[in-house]
Write a protein that holds these residues in place. Structure first.
Motif, PDB file in Angstrom:
ATOM      1  N   UNK A  29       0.816  -1.210   0.000  1.00 44.32           N
ATOM      2  CA  UNK A  29       0.000   0.000   0.000  1.00 44.32           C
ATOM      3  C   UNK A  29       0.853   1.265   0.000  1.00 44.32           C
ATOM      4  N   UNK A  30       1.982   1.220   0.698  1.00 45.62           N
ATOM      5  CA  UNK A  30       2.825   2.404   0.825  1.00 45.62           C
ATOM      6  C   UNK A  30       3.417   2.856  -0.512  1.00 45.62           C
ATOM      7  N   UNK A  31       3.552   1.933  -1.467  1.00 43.22           N
ATOM      8  CA  UNK A  31       4.170   2.301  -2.754  1.00 43.22           C
ATOM      9  C   UNK A  31       3.138   2.391  -3.877  1.00 43.22           C
ATOM     10  N   UNK A  32       1.867   2.278  -3.534  1.00 37.38           N
ATOM     11  CA  UNK A  32       0.836   2.371  -4.559  1.00 37.38           C
ATOM     12  C   UNK A  32       0.732   3.792  -5.101  1.00 37.38           C
ATOM     13  N   UNK A  33       0.315   3.865  -6.366  1.00 34.90           N
ATOM     14  CA  UNK A  33       0.118   5.159  -7.013  1.00 34.90           C
ATOM     15  C   UNK A  33      -1.378   5.420  -7.168  1.00 34.90           C
ATOM     16  N   UNK A  34      -1.762   6.667  -7.050  1.00 34.80           N
ATOM     17  CA  UNK A  34      -3.162   7.039  -7.240  1.00 34.80           C
ATOM     18  C   UNK A  34      -3.486   7.052  -8.730  1.00 34.80           C
ATOM     19  N   UNK A  35      -4.747   7.283  -9.047  1.00 38.40           N
ATOM     20  CA  UNK A  35      -5.163   7.355 -10.450  1.00 38.40           C
ATOM     21  C   UNK A  35      -4.468   8.498 -11.187  1.00 38.40           C
ATOM     22  N   UNK A  36      -3.977   9.480 -10.419  1.00 37.89           N
ATOM     23  CA  UNK A  36      -3.256  10.612 -11.014  1.00 37.89           C
ATOM     24  C   UNK A  36      -1.751  10.374 -11.077  1.00 37.89           C
ATOM     25  N   UNK A  37      -1.337   9.168 -10.663  1.00 34.64           N
ATOM     26  CA  UNK A  37       0.086   8.841 -10.727  1.00 34.64           C
ATOM     27  C   UNK A  37       0.893   9.324  -9.544  1.00 34.64           C
TER      28      UNK A  37
END
Length: 325
Positions: free
Chosen positions: A261-269
């Motif tokens: 989760x800590x390295x996930x990117x949002x839909x905006x990158x």
């Protein structure tokens, strides 16, 4: 009172010349581990609020398992009647979808239904999230699928309706246990939910496995307990650090999922945690594999979690230039 990890007693049981497996010998193995490793074992959790929290977490896990099983059974029924249902309901268990399956378990019950009539029925159920266009998609998909009516269709429809009721029941039970967890957590005065992306459920899982943080003298002990700290295998000065297989698998899995989760990117990158994401990218640039980099992040998370629980401090997002280097 000490906590003996089952993996340790299992390793001892396998190490004897004649392998045995019964309750009395299991107890003997636990006793042997406790005698030989007494100073290395963490203190056991007493049956206090941590035990109660662990029971809530276990109940939630069991409910979730049954909920998923029932959704899979519902899919088996629905995909026969509505082969193209994924076009209009991505999640088969959402409230609007469940309402639809309950009232229209097979397309024969949609005969004569206009787009406007269906929209008038579904839009209030979805709290205005549904649209006339989506209703048109439903009717078009049903038409494209052709006649999917099978023998004994009314009996099949009753199976679908029954599964809908079961799914709803488990949704209600999950909501109830989630509320119990949320209401119970303030007793722990735990600051872990100040970490972005850490929900009450994740906090409960961590606390139920770690217990009272005072039973661990430092973060290394927590890492060993979770099986995240590497174990050195060497002989004559040569060897390598390898991943431990004797840790608390539930705690290990929760920490590892949190690392993802800590390295996930949002839909905006944009990264959820810029510091961890930058650290992850540096480890990949140094030749680490993705799983190896995630293990390193997991170890860092344990240090952060240990400090937060020990000192009752909230999480402060570090600046990328001053990050976990």
């Amino acid at each position: 009172m000490k906590d003996v990890n089952p993996a340790l007693s299992y390793a001892y049981r396998k190490s004897v010349p004649q392998y045995k497996k019964n309750d009395s010998y299991d107890a003997q193995c636990v006793a042997r581990v406790a005698i030989n490793e007494l100073n290395k074992l963490p203190d056991a959790m007493s049956e206090d609020m941590y035990w109660t929290l662990s029971q809530l977490v276990n109940r939630r896990a069991n409910l979730k398992t049954h909920h998923i099983r029932l959704k899979n059974q519902l899919h088996e029924q629905v995909c026969v009647a509505y082969p193209s249902y994924k076009q209009f309901f991505q999640d088969i268990g959402r409230p609007t979808a469940l309402y639809f399956w309950e009232h229209y378990p097979s397309p024969r019950l949609l005969r004569g239904k206009t787009v406007e009539e269906l929209a008038e029925e579904l839009i209030p159920v979805s709290h205005n999230q549904f649209s006339t266009r989506k209703c048109q998609i439903i009717l078009d998909a049903v038409k494209a699928d052709g006649d999917t009516t099978r023998d004994y269709q009314p009996e099949r429809d009753e199976i679908t309706r029954g599964l809908v009721k079961d799914v709803r029941h488990y949704v209600e039970q999950l909501e109830a246990v989630d509320k119990s967890i949320a209401d119970f957590l303030p007793r722990f005065e735990c600051p872990l939910n100040t970490i972005q992306g850490v929900s009450d459920t994740t906090v409960a899982k961590l606390l139920s496995e770690i217990g009272d943080i005072r039973r661990f003298p430092n973060a290394d002990k927590v890492a060993n307990y979770a099986g995240i700290a590497p174990v050195n295998f060497s002989s004559a000065g040569k060897g390598d650090d390898k991943h431990s297989k004797q840790g608390n698998r539930r705690l290990q899995g929760t920490i590892y999922f949190l690392a993802i989760q800590m390295i996930q990117l949002s839909s905006k990158g944009l990264p959820r945690n810029p510091a961890f994401y930058a650290y992850y990218q540096r480890q990949l640039a140094r030749g680490k594999t993705k799983p190896q980099a995630l293990i390193l992040i997991s170890r860092r998370l344990i240090s952060i979690i240990y400090g937060m629980l020990k000192n009752k401090t909230e999480y402060v997002m570090p600046k990328v230039q001053d990050n976990l280097g």
